[in-house]
Design an enzyme around this catalytic site. Structure first.
Site: not given
Ligand code: S3P
Length: 429
Positions: A23-24, A28, A95, A316, A389
């Site tokens: 996902k991350s 990006r 987020g 996570d 999750r």
């Molecule tokens: C993420 C960073 C983390 C993680 C989120 C994805 C990212 O959050 O918990 O699921 O893709 O950079 P935080 O930066 O708030 O720790």
């Protein structure tokens, strides 16, 4: 609101699954493809709701993004190719989308407004709005800019030298994206190492970035060039099957194509510490993000302590580690994890509340939880509480339960793992 009667009391889990894209890294890939020059191709993109929100926001910023089977084609025209959105940018539940996007919007000379769902409305934004405002962006929002809805007007940015108050890859990444547009060199210092996908992407897209321990420096005004990105499988998704394979009797599960970036592999360290029979095979270290296959077998587990600098490397995975701990002999302590309170739900409360309904012995603490094993789990009605999750963790917990379990709000799972139940059902024997 969808609910589902879960499979319970199963005999064993056997087979092989290919873990969907990270996902991350998927988020990006869309963002960097949009701010680079040229045609970026992405394969194994995760079509989860969060990443689809990112695509929708960048389309509203004027970027052409074509979706095909398991892939994307993005036509980037640099930061300067982005245009003022006619509509509100809706990040849904994501987020990562809102925080990284603000880093990009901070430097473009337009007005944007950002909204999200109810959960996003509770998540703290000052961690990004304060440093971006220091760089010059004009940001406002509910409660003095602390929460969505937010508005942002970008401008020419000054560089920043910033010590992050929390270990957050989202905040670091937002500042690096703003730093790429600033008049000079920006330096970000992390209190503990967090996932480094943004740093790797900057290099992949032909940019320069320096890292000296936890100090990261990026120069503004760099022109990024389109790239071809293959997204590895998401270790945070694999984690549900790693735990399932370890706790269900007579199981052997092979997980293919799992991202093994060392800033994400805390779950592997913890499982090994707890005695899991977990092997890494076929590791490829040469690609821009390392990946490999994992084999997990039913394991004799013992309690452990999870704390300190390891926390950002498995943040996570804590909900599923909590379930694992209910099936380990003795006590497990998770601490230094107060960040859990500001995830999609307050994950200290949601994990403790939902697992207790099934008979687990688990207590919330100020910065984590304490779990006593082994517990027999029984039936009941549980809820994802709208958190993907938590929903997947409960579906794995159900496999062990000796009574019927109804899971409410299952739709949340498509945020990160749309075919989760298909994969799970394919392993059940
Ligand atoms: C993420 C960073 C983390 C993680 C989120 C994805 C990212 O959050 O918990 O699921 O893709 O950079 P935080 O930066 O708030 O720790």
């Amino acid at each position: 609101m969808a609910s589902l009667t879960l499979k319970t009391n199963i005999n064993r889990l056997v087979g092989e699954i290919t873990i969907p894209g990270d996902k991350s890294i998927s988020h990006r890939s869309v963002m960097f493809g949009s701010i680079a020059y040229g045609e970026t191709r992405v394969t194994n993109f995760l079509p989860g709701d969060d990443c689809l929100s990112t695509i929708s926001c960048f389309r509203k910023l004027g970027v052409t993004i074509e979706e095909s089977d398991n892939g994307l084609r993005i036509i980037g025209k640099g930061f300067e190719g982005l245009t003022e959105p006619d509509e509100v940018l809706d990040v849904g539940n994501s987020g990562t989308t809102i925080r990284l996007l603000m880093g990009i919007l901070a430097g473009i000379p337009y007005f944007s407004s950002l909204v999200g769902d109810e959960s996003i409305g509770k998540r703290p934004m000052t961690r990004v709005t304060i440093p971006l405002t220091n760089m010059g962006a004009k940001i406002d929002g509910r409660k003095n800019g602390a929460f969505t809805p937010l508005s942002i007007r970008g401008t020419r940015l000054s560089p920043i030298n910033y010590q992050l108050p929390v270990a957050s890859a989202q905040v670091k990444s937002a500042l690096l994206l703003a730093g790429l547009q600033a008049d000079g060199e920006s330096t970000i210092i992390e209190p503990a190492e967090t996932r480094d996908h943004t740093e790797r992407m900057i290099r992949m897209f032909g940019g320069e970035i320096r890292k000296d321990n936890q100090m990261i420096t990026v120069k503004g005004g760099q022109k990024l060039k389109a790239a071809t990105i293959h997204v590895p499988g998401d270790i945070s998704s694999a984690a549900f099957f790693l735990v399932a394979g370890a706790i269900i009797p007579e199981s052997e599960v092979i997980l293919k194509n799992v991202g093994l970036n060392p800033t994400r592999t805390g779950i592997i360290e913890v499982m090994k510490q707890m005695g899991a029979d977990l092997q890494i095979v076929q590791k490829d270290d040469n690609s821009f993000e390392p990946f490999g296959d994992l084999i997990i077998k039913t394991s004799e587990l013992k309690g452990t302590v999870v704390e300190g600098d390891l926390i950002p490397k498995l943040i996570d995975e804590i909900p599923i580690i909590a379930l694992l701990a209910t099936q380990a002999e003795g006590k497990t302590i998770i601490r230094d994890a107060e960040e859990l309170k500001v995830k999609e739900t307050n994950r200290i409360d949601s994990v403790v509340h939902e697992l207790r309904k099934l008979g687990a012995r688990i207590e919330a603490t100020e910065d984590g939880m304490i779990i006593y094993g082994k517990s027999r789990l029984h039936g009941g009605t549980v809820s994802s509480q709208g958190d993907h999750r938590i929903g997947m963790m409960l579906a794995i917990a159900a496999l062990l339960s000796d009574g019927e379990i109804c899971l409410e709000k299952t739709e949340a799972i498509s945020v990160s793992y749309p075919n989760f139940f298909t994969h799970l059902n394919s392993l059940i024997r």
